[in-house]
Motif scaffolding. Structure first.
Motif, PDB file in Angstrom:
ATOM      1  N   GLU A 161     -58.212 -36.666  -2.908  1.00  0.00           N
ATOM      2  CA  GLU A 161     -57.424 -37.646  -2.827  1.00  0.00           C
ATOM      3  C   GLU A 161     -57.340 -38.266  -4.312  1.00  0.00           C
ATOM      4  O   GLU A 161     -56.445 -39.075  -4.414  1.00  0.00           O
TER       5      GLU A 161
ATOM      6  N   THR B 227     -55.275 -42.458  -6.731  1.00  0.00           N
ATOM      7  CA  THR B 227     -55.812 -42.012  -5.260  1.00  0.00           C
ATOM      8  C   THR B 227     -54.794 -42.223  -4.299  1.00  0.00           C
ATOM      9  O   THR B 227     -53.951 -43.238  -4.250  1.00  0.00           O
TER      10      THR B 227
ATOM     11  N   THR C 296     -52.983 -41.553  -0.669  1.00  0.00           N
ATOM     12  CA  THR C 296     -53.139 -41.809   0.834  1.00  0.00           C
ATOM     13  C   THR C 296     -53.883 -40.609   1.575  1.00  0.00           C
ATOM     14  O   THR C 296     -53.880 -39.547   1.075  1.00  0.00           O
ATOM     15  N   LYS C 297     -54.847 -40.974   2.406  1.00  0.00           N
ATOM     16  CA  LYS C 297     -55.693 -40.190   3.445  1.00  0.00           C
ATOM     17  C   LYS C 297     -54.621 -39.314   4.205  1.00  0.00           C
ATOM     18  O   LYS C 297     -53.708 -39.657   4.603  1.00  0.00           O
TER      19      LYS C 297
ATOM     20  N   ASP D  60     -54.196 -35.005   5.333  1.00  0.00           N
ATOM     21  CA  ASP D  60     -53.483 -33.858   4.784  1.00  0.00           C
ATOM     22  C   ASP D  60     -52.141 -34.070   4.969  1.00  0.00           C
ATOM     23  O   ASP D  60     -51.638 -34.466   5.979  1.00  0.00           O
TER      24      ASP D  60
ATOM     25  N   LYS E 234     -47.757 -35.450  -0.359  1.00  0.00           N
ATOM     26  CA  LYS E 234     -47.928 -37.113  -0.911  1.00  0.00           C
ATOM     27  C   LYS E 234     -47.066 -37.280  -1.972  1.00  0.00           C
ATOM     28  O   LYS E 234     -46.797 -36.275  -2.861  1.00  0.00           O
TER      29      LYS E 234
ATOM     30  N   THR F  41     -57.130 -30.563   2.722  1.00  0.00           N
ATOM     31  CA  THR F  41     -58.482 -30.508   2.706  1.00  0.00           C
ATOM     32  C   THR F  41     -59.200 -29.652   3.717  1.00  0.00           C
ATOM     33  O   THR F  41     -60.497 -29.641   3.909  1.00  0.00           O
TER      34      THR F  41
END
Length: 398
Positions: A39, A79, A81-82, A84, A87, A112
Motif C-alpha cells: 500500500e 499510501t 487505499t486498502k 486489492d 488504485k 496482495t
C-alpha cells in the motif's frame, strides 16, 4: 479608464495561459509497474526544465480532498487505499509564481493475494517408473491465478528461474541416483509478484525386476488325470505385483493378472507332457526371467488287459487252490488289484508283475472267477475284467 481595465484583463488572461503552458509536459508515474503488493508506493514526478516547482500535493481522490501542500520533491512515498484493485493517485503542483497546475493522475493495481496453490502430477497411471531408458517423464501442472512458475527436483528451487506459463504439460528430467522416491516441486507467481504455496508429487524409481521366481504344478506331482485338464499352480516371486501364465513360452495368448500365490489353470490340447511358463512384473513394468514346470496329462484309463490263469488252462487240480496269473497290459500300468469277488472287498493295490500267485476261494469243486483291475502311473483305473477256471480236486459234487 476603460483602456486600463482592458489591459489588466488581457494581462490576466495571458498570465493564466502562460501558467498553463508552463506545466505542459509534466508526467507522473505511480509505483514501479502495473502492479504493487504494498500500500506504500513511490510516486515519480517529471516536470519541464523551464518550470520551477515549489509545492506539491497528492490525494487518493479526484477532488483532492484531504490533500495538503508540501514542499516540492520529484519522488515521494504515498499510501494508497486498502483493498486489492485498481488504485489512482492524483497530483497537483504549484510553481514559484504560485501558478497551480492541472490535476495529474496515475494508476496502479494493488494485489496482495497469493495465487492458489498450484498442482503438479506425473503423467502416468502408476506411481512407479523403471527408468531403464531415461528418467524423463511427462508432468502436468495447473497454476490458477499464476503467470509464472518454477519447477524443481528440490524444495529449495536452487538455481531455478521463473518461467512463463504457456502449457500445462511438459517433459521433466528426474534426478539421477539409486532406486527410490523422486519428488517434484512447483510454485507459481502472479503478475504482482505474489508467490504461491509449494505443491509436490512423488514417484518411485524402480529398476529392479522381480526375482526368486518359482512355479509348481499340483504340488510337484508328475501326472494329472483331471478330465477338464485343470491344474493348481503354486506361484512365488519377490517384489512382484503381476503374474502372467501361459503354455506358450512367447505368452502370445496371455494377459497380466494381479499377483497371487496360487491359481487354477487349464491346460490345452491332447494328453501328454505339458509345460507351464510363468513370468512376473512389478508396478514399474520390470519383468522377471521366465520360470516353468512340467506335468504329464493322462486322462485315459488303461484299455487293454489280458489275464491268463495257469497259462490258459481250463481247470486246476492244485490241492491248495493256487493258480498263476499272467497279466498283459499297457506299458504305463504300474499297479494291479486282484479279488475273488466283483466288489474287490478287502483287496488292495500291489505292484504289477508278469506273474502273480493267487489262491482261489471256496472248498467245493466248481467254476471259480477272478476279478482284476489295473492302475496306470497317473492313477487312472481300468474297468474290472473277469477270468475263470474250474477247480477240480475231487471234493464235493462234481
Amino acid at each position: 479608464m476603460k483602456s486600463a481595465i482592458l489591459t489588466t484583463i488581457l494581462f490576466l488572461i495571458h498570465g493564466a495561459l502562460f501558467a498553463q503552458t508552463a506545466f505542459e509536459g509534466t508526467r507522473i508515474r505511480v509505483g514501479e509497474g502495473r502492479y504493487t503488493r504494498s500500500e506504500d508506493i513511490k510516486i515519480y514526478v517529471k516536470t519541464p526544465k523551464n518550470l520551477i516547482p515549489k509545492k506539491i500535493r497528492a490525494s487518493n481522490y479526484e477532488d483532492m480532498r484531504d490533500s495538503h501542500w508540501v514542499g516540492y520533491t520529484n519522488e515521494f512515498v504515498w499510501t494508497i487505499t486498502k483493498g486489492d484493485g485498481l488504485k489512482t493517485v492524483y497530483v497537483q503542483i504549484a510553481d514559484i509564481d504560485k501558478n497551480v497546475s492541472p490535476i495529474y493522475s496515475g494508476s496502479v493495481t494493488l494485489d496482495t493475494t497469493k495465487p492458489e496453490t498450484p498442482t503438479v502430477e506425473f503423467d502416468t497411471d502408476s506411481k512407479y517408473i523403471n527408468g531403464k531408458q531415461s528418467l524423463e517423464i511427462g508432468v502436468i501442472i495447473s497454476c490458477p491465478g499464476g503467470k509464472y512458475f518454477m519447477l524443481s527436483n528440490t524444495p529449495s528451487f536452487h538455481g531455478v528461474k521463473w518461467r512463463a506459463i504457456k502449457d500445462d504439460y511438459l517433459d521433466w528430467q528426474l534426478e539421477d541416483g539409486n532406486d527410490g522416491v523422486r519428488k517434484i516441486y512447483v510454485k507459481s507467481r502472479d503478475a504482482a509478484g505474489n508467490v504461491s504455496q509449494i505443491s509436490s508429487d512423488e514417484i518411485y524409481v524402480d529398476r529392479k525386476a522381480p526375482f526368486d521366481c518359482h512355479v509348481q504344478i499340483n504340488n510337484g506331482e508328475l501326472y494329472t488325470l483331471q478330465q477338464n485338464k485343470f491344474v493348481d499352480l503354486q506361484l512365488s516371486a519377490r517384489q512382484a505385483d503381476y503374474v502372467m501364465v501361459s503354455t506358450d513360452e512367447n505368452f502370445s495368448d496371455a494377459e497380466w493378472l494381479p499377483y497371487r500365490t496360487s491359481m487354477d489353470f487349464q491346460l490345452k490340447g491332447e494328453d501328454g507332457e505339458k509345460t507351464v511358463f510363468v513370468k512376473f512384473k512389478d508396478e514399474a513394468g520390470n519383468e522377471s526371467t521366465i520360470c516353468s514346470d512340467n506335468i504329464i496329462v493322462d486322462t485315459k484309463a488303461p484299455q487293454y488287459i489280458n489275464v491268463l490263469i495257469d497259462g490258459g488252462a481250463n481247470q486246476t487240480t492244485h490241492i491248495n487252490k493256487m493258480v498263476t496269473l499272467e497279466i498283459n497290459t499297457e506299458t504305463d500300468v504300474e499297479y494291479i488289484m486282484i479279488s475273488n469277488t466283483p466288489s474287490f472287498q478287502q483287496a488292495h493295490w500291489r505292484r504289477l508283475h508278469d506273474r502273480h500267485e493267487w489262491q482261489l476261494s471256496g472248498e467245493e469243486d466248481g467254476m471259480r472267477y477272478i476279478y482284476v483291475k489295473v492302475k496306470d502311473k497317473a492313477g487312472n483305473i481300468s474297468s474290472p475284467i473277469r477270468a475263470s477256471i474250474k477247480l477240480v480236486r475231487g471234493m464235493g459234487i462234481r
